[in-house]
Design a protein around this motif. Structure first.
Motif: not given
Length: 508
Positions: A1-8, A52-65
């Motif tokens: 499952m791909t999770f949608r993550i907001l970063t700031a 944040f992006f290191d782990i996000g890439r490993e986890a396959g997240w969809s990240i909006r910074h």
């Protein structure tokens, strides 16, 4: 499952004793990068969002910074600036709606807007009102955070730096992101417990080159290996902020699904707090007067390793003005030569110097213009303009490596054998490129003054023969009694020497 993550990324350390305001233009001038622009600048350097992006890439997240907003520590953040930057983050969370699975925030922990005392708590409260009570929020903090009960109520995960000088930002970003990943996959259910210590700050302000203080962070790392203990954060506090919740804290993020973890978290937090309290008088720095430091500089043998003098009390990184003149005046009076002084933050003087050419001799009033009661008034000096620059530099050291900043219009002004870096935009000394980029080579100097408390050590101590520390009486003086505290909860060490040892545990 791909999770949608907001970063700031919204960072400011606010010195409430400083005149003026940190306004929106200040952020725009220093760092206010939106979306992909921020990711390009900070996404692969020693910064939390890179983690944040290191782990996000490993986890396959969809990240909006959303945004990276930083300003040099200074006066309280204006409402306009806070509402604009917080609004970007909150608007993005609102736009994502039910599709959002988690939030990762890089914060400082000692932001004080001009309309409240707790900028991070205010931001987190606004976000929580949008996303509801169940969406997980993970936060990274500077170890000089003043972590408040409001902050702890609004987010589940807190991870603070464990190094000062701060060199572990990317690692801390990874740590927070890993905990968010484990939360989203159902492996843990985090909560955070807080212990407040009645001290303005830890005895050595969190210095991890001091054995007694380093041992606290070593203990924290060991505790993080225990079952159910997810993060142990020791926040040394920020003595230059006068707010009710000022002071050192210990935060322990634990897993509610692990039997006994909450109870163990309380024991850990209380134990670390007890040690911090018991070590309150063990200050490592020997604070010299400007006159004492000047004599040492004058007589220091010239070699390829300079004497480094920390102008501690005038540290722009603690919100001081960076224009104190007491130490420079003492060096000139003592006849100290073959030295450097960096930086002198004086936009007016920098502008006047920029109106001339390299090689010209000019007379200007330098420094001491904002508040002469802290660190001395303007000096009328005649010297030679050695270098004129736009102030842009790219760091190559352990803190700023790969990151480009600017001092704004800048000049190297030689007076009495001392090369003074005169700059327009505030900044403390963190990286050798902050002088080398302007033709000042530390290894050819007898001495180099750096306006910094501690961060300078990461880059400058390795090339120095010796480091000494000066208290010139500027706004970040270690003599806290010189600052007029009104809001801080009393009694508190060291303002009150008979303070009772009482702490409050606050959890969500």
């Amino acid at each position: 499952m791909t999770f949608r993550i907001l970063t700031a990324d919204f960072v400011h350390e606010s010195n409430t004793f400083k005149k003026g305001a940190t306004d929106l233009e200040t952020f725009r001038r220093e760092t206010l990068d939106i979306g992909d622009v921020a990711v390009k600048r900070f996404g692969d350097v020693n910064a939390e969002i890179a983690g944040f992006f290191d782990i996000g890439r490993e986890a396959g997240w969809s990240i909006r910074h959303v945004v990276s907003a930083h300003a040099t520590p200074g006066a309280r953040v204006s409402r306009e600036a806070f509402d604009h930057i917080a609004g970007l983050i909150c608007d993005a969370a609102r736009e994502e709606g039910d599709g959002l699975d988690g939030i990762l925030l890089c914060l400082h922990g000692s932001m004080v807007p001009d309309f409240c005392e707790d900028g991070e708590g205010e931001l987190l409260s606004r976000l929580r009102a949008i996303v509801g009570p169940d969406l997980p929020i993970a936060v990274t903090l500077d170890l000089h955070a003043m972590a408040t009960p409001l902050m702890i109520r609004q987010a589940e995960i807190f991870v603070s730096y464990k190094t000062y000088p701060h060199v572990d930002m990317r690692d801390i970003g990874r740590h927070a992101a890993r905990l968010l990943k484990e939360t989203l996959t159902g492996k843990i259910r985090p909560q955070t417990l807080r212990v407040h210590i009645p001290m303005l700050d830890e005895a050595n302000a969190g210095r991890t080159d001091v054995p007694e203080t380093k041992a606290l962070y070593d203990r924290a790392r060991l505790h993080e290996e225990e079952a159910g203990i997810l993060a142990v954060s020791i926040n040394a506090g920020f003595a230059e902020a006068d707010i009710e919740e000022a002071g050192a804290t210990v935060l322990v993020t634990y897993d509610e699904t692990t039997a006994g973890a909450k109870e163990r978290a309380a024991v850990i937090a209380e134990g670390l707090a007890e040690t911090i309290w018991n070590q309150r008088g063990q200050v490592a720095n020997d604070f010299l007067t400007p006159e004492q430091a000047a004599i040492i500089a004058r007589d220091f043998p010239l070699s390829d390793r300079p004497l480094v003098i920390a102008d501690y009390a005038d540290n722009p990184g603690a919100g001081a003005y960076g224009d104190a003149t007491a130490l420079l005046e003492a060096l000139l009076a003592a006849g100290a030569t073959e030295g450097g002084f960096a930086p002198m933050i004086d936009p007016e003087a920098a502008r006047l110097l920029q109106q001339h050419r390299e090689g010209e001799t000019v007379t200007i009033a330098l420094g001491g213009k904002v508040d002469p009661t802290f660190g001395g008034g303007p000096l009328t000096l005649t010297g030679e303009i050695i270098r004129l620059s736009d102030g842009v530099y790219t760091g190559d050291g352990p803190i700023l490596g790969g990151i480009t900043h600017t001092f704004g219009p800048t000049a190297v002004f030689r007076v009495g054998g001392i090369d003074i870096l005169v700059v327009s935009i505030p900044g403390q000394m963190l990286d050798l490129q902050q002088v080398r980029a302007f033709g000042i080579e530390p290894t050819r100097l007898r001495f180099l003054v750096v306006k910094s408390m501690q961060h300078f050590r990461a880059a400058f101590e390795p090339i120095s023969a010796k480091v000494i520390v000066c208290d010139c009486g500027a706004l970040a003086t270690p003599r806290a009694e010189l600052r007029p505290y009104i809001r801080v909860r009393r009694p508190i060490w060291p303002l009150d020497r008979q303070v009772r040892h009482e702490r409050l545990i606050s959890d969500r």
